[in-house]
Write a protein that holds these residues in place. Structure first.
Motif, mmCIF file in Angstrom:
data_model
loop_
_atom_site.group_PDB
_atom_site.id
_atom_site.type_symbol
_atom_site.label_atom_id
_atom_site.label_comp_id
_atom_site.label_asym_id
_atom_site.label_seq_id
_atom_site.Cartn_x
_atom_site.Cartn_y
_atom_site.Cartn_z
ATOM 1 N N THR A 245 -11.708 3.400 8.383
ATOM 2 C CA THR A 245 -12.301 4.216 9.832
ATOM 3 C C THR A 245 -13.255 4.346 9.486
ATOM 4 O O THR A 245 -13.481 3.840 11.147
ATOM 5 N N ALA B 76 -8.652 -6.921 13.949
ATOM 6 C CA ALA B 76 -9.127 -6.412 13.280
ATOM 7 C C ALA B 76 -7.827 -5.395 11.968
ATOM 8 O O ALA B 76 -8.473 -5.073 10.875
ATOM 9 N N PHE B 77 -6.914 -5.538 12.861
ATOM 10 C CA PHE B 77 -5.451 -4.968 11.598
ATOM 11 C C PHE B 77 -5.049 -5.504 11.141
ATOM 12 O O PHE B 77 -3.397 -5.102 11.010
ATOM 13 N N GLY B 78 -5.178 -7.264 12.146
ATOM 14 C CA GLY B 78 -4.405 -7.800 10.568
ATOM 15 C C GLY B 78 -3.200 -8.864 12.310
ATOM 16 O O GLY B 78 -3.684 -8.312 13.609
ATOM 17 N N LEU C 80 -0.421 -0.379 9.605
ATOM 18 C CA LEU C 80 0.773 0.798 10.062
ATOM 19 C C LEU C 80 0.013 1.848 10.467
ATOM 20 O O LEU C 80 0.306 2.958 11.105
ATOM 21 N N LEU D 262 2.529 2.512 2.406
ATOM 22 C CA LEU D 262 2.621 3.475 3.467
ATOM 23 C C LEU D 262 3.851 2.846 4.704
ATOM 24 O O LEU D 262 2.973 1.626 4.971
ATOM 25 N N LEU E 133 -13.975 -3.034 17.507
ATOM 26 C CA LEU E 133 -13.349 -3.827 16.570
ATOM 27 C C LEU E 133 -13.458 -5.401 16.448
ATOM 28 O O LEU E 133 -13.281 -6.005 15.526
ATOM 29 N N ARG F 209 3.544 -9.713 10.386
ATOM 30 C CA ARG F 209 4.356 -7.905 9.838
ATOM 31 C C ARG F 209 3.646 -7.627 8.587
ATOM 32 O O ARG F 209 3.843 -6.190 8.928
ATOM 33 N N ARG F 210 2.122 -7.770 8.622
ATOM 34 C CA ARG F 210 1.511 -6.950 7.941
ATOM 35 C C ARG F 210 0.450 -6.216 9.101
ATOM 36 O O ARG F 210 -0.706 -5.376 8.193
ATOM 37 N N THR G 284 0.840 -1.237 -0.490
ATOM 38 C CA THR G 284 -0.202 -0.294 0.113
ATOM 39 C C THR G 284 0.402 1.312 0.295
ATOM 40 O O THR G 284 0.486 2.332 -0.154
ATOM 41 N N ARG H 102 -5.272 -13.448 1.454
ATOM 42 C CA ARG H 102 -3.467 -13.008 0.745
ATOM 43 C C ARG H 102 -3.350 -14.023 0.042
ATOM 44 O O ARG H 102 -4.604 -15.238 0.257
ATOM 45 N N TRP I 81 -13.565 0.947 21.768
ATOM 46 C CA TRP I 81 -12.819 1.240 20.261
ATOM 47 C C TRP I 81 -12.782 -0.359 20.082
ATOM 48 O O TRP I 81 -12.583 -0.926 18.522
ATOM 49 N N THR J 216 -3.741 7.523 -0.082
ATOM 50 C CA THR J 216 -3.971 6.890 0.636
ATOM 51 C C THR J 216 -3.992 7.402 2.127
ATOM 52 O O THR J 216 -5.561 6.970 2.823
ATOM 53 N N ALA K 132 -6.279 5.244 12.742
ATOM 54 C CA ALA K 132 -7.516 5.108 12.950
ATOM 55 C C ALA K 132 -8.494 5.484 14.197
ATOM 56 O O ALA K 132 -9.123 5.465 14.499
HETATM 57 C C1 HEM Z 1 -10.205 0.921 11.960
HETATM 58 C C2 HEM Z 1 -9.697 1.112 10.276
HETATM 59 C C3 HEM Z 1 -8.588 0.168 9.411
HETATM 60 C C4 HEM Z 1 -8.568 -1.301 9.921
HETATM 61 C C5 HEM Z 1 -9.857 -2.236 11.001
HETATM 62 C C6 HEM Z 1 -7.524 -1.928 9.000
HETATM 63 C C7 HEM Z 1 -7.234 -2.728 8.889
HETATM 64 C C8 HEM Z 1 -6.405 -3.175 8.216
HETATM 65 C C9 HEM Z 1 -5.551 -4.947 7.609
HETATM 66 C C10 HEM Z 1 -6.530 -6.178 8.800
HETATM 67 C C11 HEM Z 1 -4.204 -4.705 7.380
HETATM 68 C C12 HEM Z 1 -4.284 -5.572 7.456
HETATM 69 C C13 HEM Z 1 -3.777 -7.121 5.633
HETATM 70 C C14 HEM Z 1 -3.160 -7.981 5.634
HETATM 71 O O1 HEM Z 1 -2.618 -8.126 6.183
HETATM 72 O O2 HEM Z 1 -2.991 -8.740 4.188
HETATM 73 C C15 HEM Z 1 -3.723 -3.562 7.209
HETATM 74 C C16 HEM Z 1 -3.223 -3.713 6.594
HETATM 75 C C17 HEM Z 1 -2.591 -1.629 6.030
HETATM 76 N N1 HEM Z 1 -3.255 -1.006 6.253
HETATM 77 FE FE1 HEM Z 1 -5.458 -0.642 7.220
HETATM 78 N N2 HEM Z 1 -7.067 -0.517 8.396
HETATM 79 C C18 HEM Z 1 -7.215 0.978 9.087
HETATM 80 C C19 HEM Z 1 -7.300 1.677 8.802
HETATM 81 C C20 HEM Z 1 -6.267 2.327 8.048
HETATM 82 C C21 HEM Z 1 -5.739 3.465 7.375
HETATM 83 C C22 HEM Z 1 -6.263 4.617 7.692
HETATM 84 C C23 HEM Z 1 -5.238 3.647 6.856
HETATM 85 C C24 HEM Z 1 -4.468 5.114 6.070
HETATM 86 C C25 HEM Z 1 -4.511 5.631 6.387
HETATM 87 C C26 HEM Z 1 -4.445 1.914 6.474
HETATM 88 C C27 HEM Z 1 -3.527 1.644 5.589
HETATM 89 C C28 HEM Z 1 -3.008 0.350 5.658
HETATM 90 C C29 HEM Z 1 -1.304 0.041 4.997
HETATM 91 C C30 HEM Z 1 -0.884 0.521 4.913
HETATM 92 C C31 HEM Z 1 -1.494 -1.342 5.415
HETATM 93 C C32 HEM Z 1 -0.443 -2.512 5.057
HETATM 94 C C33 HEM Z 1 0.812 -2.112 6.102
HETATM 95 C C34 HEM Z 1 1.813 -3.539 5.699
HETATM 96 O O3 HEM Z 1 1.717 -3.993 4.714
HETATM 97 O O4 HEM Z 1 2.954 -3.865 6.701
HETATM 98 N N3 HEM Z 1 -5.829 1.332 7.308
HETATM 99 N N4 HEM Z 1 -5.333 -3.092 7.875
#
Ligand code: HEM
Length: 343
Positions: free
Chosen positions: A184, A281-283, A290, A51, A220, A286-287, A49, A231, A216, A175, A295
């Motif tokens: 978000t 919810a955020f993974g 970020l 970032l 989530l 390593r991934r 992505t 994946r 929060w 992004t 959020a």
């Molecule tokens: C509540 C809000 C959000 C949720 C639930 C969320 C969820 C996720 C998840 C599940 C992944 C992992 C994907 C994977 O494992 O393949 C991820 C990765 C990522 N997200 Fe979010 N995201 C949120 C908000 C955001 C926002 C606001 C941004 C950017 C401004 C963002 C940027 C990214 C980036 C750059 C990655 C990749 C990290 C990497 O590859 O090292 N996310 N997000």
């Protein structure tokens, strides 16, 4: 299914923990332990992505200030209304509007980005022709006349001694504006719905804002905005005794993992005092997202601003929120009464 995928998730967890779904063209993983392991498995690749952690120091302070300001402006605008839809007038706007404010872009640009996100998928990394077209002139202007905004800071930033290219700056700004595909905004809508469904917990959070981060995280867990994380196996990989070929798509059902009774007691219940709401919810690994902190910032600023502007915040009489969506899930309307006085 769109309305209530949870019975299906339960069937999967109980009887088919790894199964091929022809419709999605992917292998489904539904148990908490399996989803967690898969998200942290480096043999399963995902989309890049753009970032990088290198920008975090730059982004977080600028976005915090902008999120606070924007949330208060939006909340005050609607605080005096008799009834209001918080998705249409608040949660749907806040992330894009806060990012636009931080970047120093006009409100109309935030509105255009919001409309693109609402009407179709915007891929991560800013690779969206209209979005790139919108950002390029702003980047050129900041290169010629830097200002005090985040876009100027990105234009002037050096990472490992190197200035960022125009593509890198537009990708990053894109992004931020699309907020991880509006994740978000959706998560904020579910968060507000969970609190409004539990007025005693809403009142507690109002009285003790220190409870907001836990509330929060619990939202989530229970209602992740991106319940399916896709994946792809980069090499042949054996999961639960089945070997998947290289290239196989794996759908990590984060929405199912968050309701796994082997991991969480009474998993359907929303409980801000859950002792260990650690969610996926955020993974994971390593991934890991970020922007998880960003959020969380938007959610906290958003809720605080609403509570300030709406002293008696409750559902509008007779309204019940109904989340929908399989890949992007949240309630699409939140009809509330900002204050409970006589009208
Ligand atoms: C509540 C809000 C959000 C949720 C639930 C969320 C969820 C996720 C998840 C599940 C992944 C992992 C994907 C994977 O494992 O393949 C991820 C990765 C990522 N997200 Fe979010 N995201 C949120 C908000 C955001 C926002 C606001 C941004 C950017 C401004 C963002 C940027 C990214 C980036 C750059 C990655 C990749 C990290 C990497 O590859 O090292 N996310 N997000």
């Amino acid at each position: 299914m769109e309305r209530d995928p949870y019975p299906f998730y339960r069937t999967l967890r109980e009887g088919f923990p790894l199964v091929r779904d022809e419709l999605l063209g992917a292998w489904l993983l539904s148990r908490y332990a399996d989803v967690r392991a898969a998200l942290g498995d480096t043999r399963l690749g995902s989309v890049d992505t753009g970032l990088s952690p290198a920008y975090r120091g730059l982004l977080e302070p600028a976005l915090r200030a902008a999120a606070e300001r924007t949330a208060h402006v939006l909340a005050r605008r609607i605080g005096g209304r008799r009834e209001v839809d918080l998705v249409a007038e608040f949660s749907g706007w806040l992330p894009a509007a806060a990012a636009a404010a931080a970047l120093g872009l006009p409100w109309e640009d935030a509105a255009r980005v919001h409309e693109w996100c609402r009407t179709g998928p915007v891929p991560p990394g800013g690779s969206h022709p209209e979005l790139e077209g919108l950002l390029r002139p702003h980047v050129a202007r900041r290169r010629a006349h830097p200002g005090a905004d985040l876009l100027s800071a990105l234009c002037g930033a050096r990472v490992a001694g190197q200035a960022l290219s125009d593509e890198a700056v537009t990708g990053l700004a894109g992004t931020l504006l699309t907020g991880g595909g509006e994740a978000t905004a959706l998560a904020l809508a579910s968060f507000l719905a969970n609190l409004l469904d539990h007025p005693a917990q809403l009142d507690l959070v109002r009285a003790r804002p220190g409870l907001i981060p836990g509330a929060w995280a619990e939202s989530l867990r229970r209602d992740p905005p991106a319940p399916v994380v896709l994946r792809r196996a980069t090499v042949p990989i054996t999961l639960g005794g089945t070997t998947l070929p290289a290239g196989a798509a794996v759908a990590c059902l984060v929405g199912s993992a968050g309701r796994d009774p082997f991991r969480y007691a009474d998993p359907d219940r929303y409980d801000i005092f859950r002792p260990d709401p650690a969610h996926l919810a955020f993974g994971a690994g390593r991934r890991f997202c970020l922007a998880a902190t960003l959020a969380g910032l938007a959610a906290e600023c958003g809720l605080r601003a609403l509570l300030d502007a709406m002293p008696g915040l409750r559902w509008a009489p007779g309204f019940r929120s109904a989340p929908s969506g399989l890949m992007a899930r949240a309630p699409r309307a939140l009809l509330v009464r900002p204050s409970q006085g006589p009208f």
